[in-house]
Write an enzyme that holds these catalytic residues in place. Structure first.
Site, PDB file in Angstrom:
ATOM      1  N   ASN A   9     -21.533 -31.347 -57.516  1.00  0.00           N
ATOM      2  CA  ASN A   9     -21.583 -32.648 -58.191  1.00  0.00           C
ATOM      3  C   ASN A   9     -22.678 -33.460 -57.514  1.00  0.00           C
ATOM      4  OD1 ASN A   9     -21.192 -35.173 -59.231  1.00  0.00           O
ATOM      5  ND2 ASN A   9     -19.125 -35.471 -58.391  1.00  0.00           N
ATOM      6  N   TRP A  10     -23.805 -33.555 -58.199  1.00  0.00           N
ATOM      7  CA  TRP A  10     -24.967 -34.209 -57.574  1.00  0.00           C
ATOM      8  C   TRP A  10     -24.856 -35.730 -57.611  1.00  0.00           C
ATOM      9  CZ3 TRP A  10     -29.755 -30.940 -59.649  1.00  0.00           C
ATOM     10  CH2 TRP A  10     -29.590 -29.606 -59.256  1.00  0.00           C
ATOM     11  N   LYS A  11     -23.857 -36.243 -58.294  1.00  0.00           N
ATOM     12  CA  LYS A  11     -23.631 -37.695 -58.400  1.00  0.00           C
ATOM     13  C   LYS A  11     -24.935 -38.395 -58.841  1.00  0.00           C
ATOM     14  CE  LYS A  11     -19.773 -37.220 -55.277  1.00  0.00           C
ATOM     15  NZ  LYS A  11     -18.917 -37.765 -54.235  1.00  0.00           N
ATOM     16  N   HIS A  95     -13.360 -38.348 -62.172  1.00  0.00           N
ATOM     17  CA  HIS A  95     -13.713 -38.369 -60.748  1.00  0.00           C
ATOM     18  C   HIS A  95     -13.230 -39.676 -60.116  1.00  0.00           C
ATOM     19  CE1 HIS A  95     -16.044 -38.417 -57.053  1.00  0.00           C
ATOM     20  NE2 HIS A  95     -16.127 -37.108 -57.189  1.00  0.00           N
ATOM     21  N   GLU A  97     -14.578 -41.671 -58.177  1.00  0.00           N
ATOM     22  CA  GLU A  97     -15.554 -42.770 -58.206  1.00  0.00           C
ATOM     23  C   GLU A  97     -15.547 -43.469 -59.561  1.00  0.00           C
ATOM     24  OE1 GLU A  97     -18.779 -40.332 -56.811  1.00  0.00           O
ATOM     25  OE2 GLU A  97     -17.790 -40.229 -54.856  1.00  0.00           O
ATOM     26  N   GLU A 167      -9.208 -33.726 -55.071  1.00  0.00           N
ATOM     27  CA  GLU A 167     -10.144 -34.394 -54.170  1.00  0.00           C
ATOM     28  C   GLU A 167      -9.446 -35.583 -53.520  1.00  0.00           C
ATOM     29  OE1 GLU A 167     -14.499 -33.482 -55.414  1.00  0.00           O
ATOM     30  OE2 GLU A 167     -13.871 -35.299 -56.420  1.00  0.00           O
ATOM     31  N   GLY A 173     -17.076 -37.786 -48.979  1.00  0.00           N
ATOM     32  CA  GLY A 173     -18.248 -38.395 -48.367  1.00  0.00           C
ATOM     33  C   GLY A 173     -17.982 -38.996 -46.992  1.00  0.00           C
ATOM     34  N   SER A 213     -15.836 -33.366 -48.576  1.00  0.00           N
ATOM     35  CA  SER A 213     -16.515 -32.924 -47.360  1.00  0.00           C
ATOM     36  C   SER A 213     -16.436 -31.419 -47.128  1.00  0.00           C
ATOM     37  CB  SER A 213     -15.987 -33.689 -46.134  1.00  0.00           C
ATOM     38  OG  SER A 213     -16.236 -35.082 -46.288  1.00  0.00           O
ATOM     39  N   GLY A 234     -19.949 -32.391 -53.089  1.00  0.00           N
ATOM     40  CA  GLY A 234     -20.817 -33.552 -53.247  1.00  0.00           C
ATOM     41  C   GLY A 234     -22.041 -33.420 -52.352  1.00  0.00           C
ATOM     42  N   GLY A 235     -21.988 -34.067 -51.197  1.00  0.00           N
ATOM     43  CA  GLY A 235     -23.134 -34.130 -50.282  1.00  0.00           C
ATOM     44  C   GLY A 235     -23.794 -32.786 -50.013  1.00  0.00           C
TER      45      GLY A 235
HETATM   46  P1  13P Z   1     -18.419 -34.829 -50.707  1.00  0.00           P
HETATM   47  O1  13P Z   1     -18.557 -33.326 -50.705  1.00  0.00           O
HETATM   48  O2  13P Z   1     -19.712 -35.533 -50.475  1.00  0.00           O
HETATM   49  O3  13P Z   1     -17.316 -35.288 -49.820  1.00  0.00           O
HETATM   50  O4  13P Z   1     -18.013 -35.241 -52.214  1.00  0.00           O
HETATM   51  C1  13P Z   1     -16.972 -34.591 -52.829  1.00  0.00           C
HETATM   52  C2  13P Z   1     -16.943 -35.005 -54.259  1.00  0.00           C
HETATM   53  O5  13P Z   1     -16.666 -36.145 -54.577  1.00  0.00           O
HETATM   54  C3  13P Z   1     -17.294 -33.999 -55.262  1.00  0.00           C
HETATM   55  O6  13P Z   1     -16.981 -34.444 -56.540  1.00  0.00           O
END
Ligand code: 13P
Length: 251
Positions: A9-11, A95, A97, A167, A173, A213, A234-235
């Protein structure tokens, strides 16, 4: 045996040029990866370019959101049909967020899940508790509501196409990963809810990803748990070597 699924997920990261560079770097290692389903979820603006990069590979493209409606006066929204035109196969829905910053709720997330399935897209439904929920001992309660409401009216036959991502919000993050035991506990709990909702066969078929993470050095331990069927990254998905390392940990 459920096939593992690792999605990046590149956000809200990567210009088109950067997205193409990242997708090309991932493609070099994973173009023919058939043991794990690999999914790249760029921002909307880079979907077409990333689809072009991976078009003749086994790598899939996903989006990070989708409208619950087919077409019409919905400013700023993107429909399932528009996504399919760009060869999108998966859609991340609900998600944390989006729940937190854009006030998406279970009712609308469920409408999106049902719409995605009707359009032959594979939803990745995200669920997870906030830190305060966990500290108050409410993890199961919160996750159960999100699963039951998010998957309302989804028939048992659809669960092979559906992915659930657990999640924990406190692990996103933050560098704080749920321990493999903490994650496994919630994953097994989610599978139990699905069994209660639509039966054992669908519960055994549905894939449940962990997100929060996940990195190359903790992926193997998490992915070796019996109810963890993949990762939503994510990251670490923004760096080709890290993402490839996580996929390899799932082999
Ligand atoms: P991180 O891997 O940066 O913690 O993010 C997880 C995430 O929200 C994937 O959708």
């Amino acid at each position: 045996m459920r096939k593992k699924i690792i999605a990046g997920n590149w956000k809200m990261n990567k210009t088109v040029e950067e997205a193409v560079e990242l997708a090309n770097a991932i493609k070099i290692s994973l173009a023919d990866c058939s043991e794990v389903d690999v999914v790249l979820c760029p921002p909307f603006t880079a979907i077409k370019a990333v689809s072009d990069v991976v078009s003749e590979t086994l790598i899939n493209v996903g989006s990070q959101n989708m409208s619950s409606e087919d077409a019409g006066a919905y400013t700023g929204e993107i429909s399932a049909t528009m996504l399919k035109e760009l060869f999108v196969r998966y859609v991340i829905l609900g998600h944390s967020e989006r729940r937190q910053y854009y006030k998406e709720n279970d009712f609308w997330i469920n409408k999106k899940v049902v719409k995605a399935l009707a359009k032959n897209l594979r939803p990745i439904l995200c669920v997870g508790e906030m830190l305060a929920d966990r500290e108050a001992g409410n993890t199961e309660k919160v996750v159960e509501v999100q699963v039951r409401e998010g998957l309302k009216d989804v028939p048992a036959s659809a669960y092979t196409d559906l992915v659930i991502a657990y999640e924990p919000v406190w692990a996103i993050g933050t560098g704080k990963t749920a321990t493999s035991a903490q994650a496994q506990e919630v994953h097994a709990f989610i599978r139990g809810i699905v069994a209660d909702m639509v039966g054992k066969d669908a519960a055994n078929a549905v894939r449940i990803q962990y997100g929060g993470s996940m990195k190359p050095d903790n992926a193997k331990e998490l992915l070796s748990q019996p109810d963890i069927d993949g990762g939503l990254i994510g990251g670490a998905a923004l760096d080709a070597a890290s993402f490839i390392g996580i996929v390899k940990a799932g082999l």
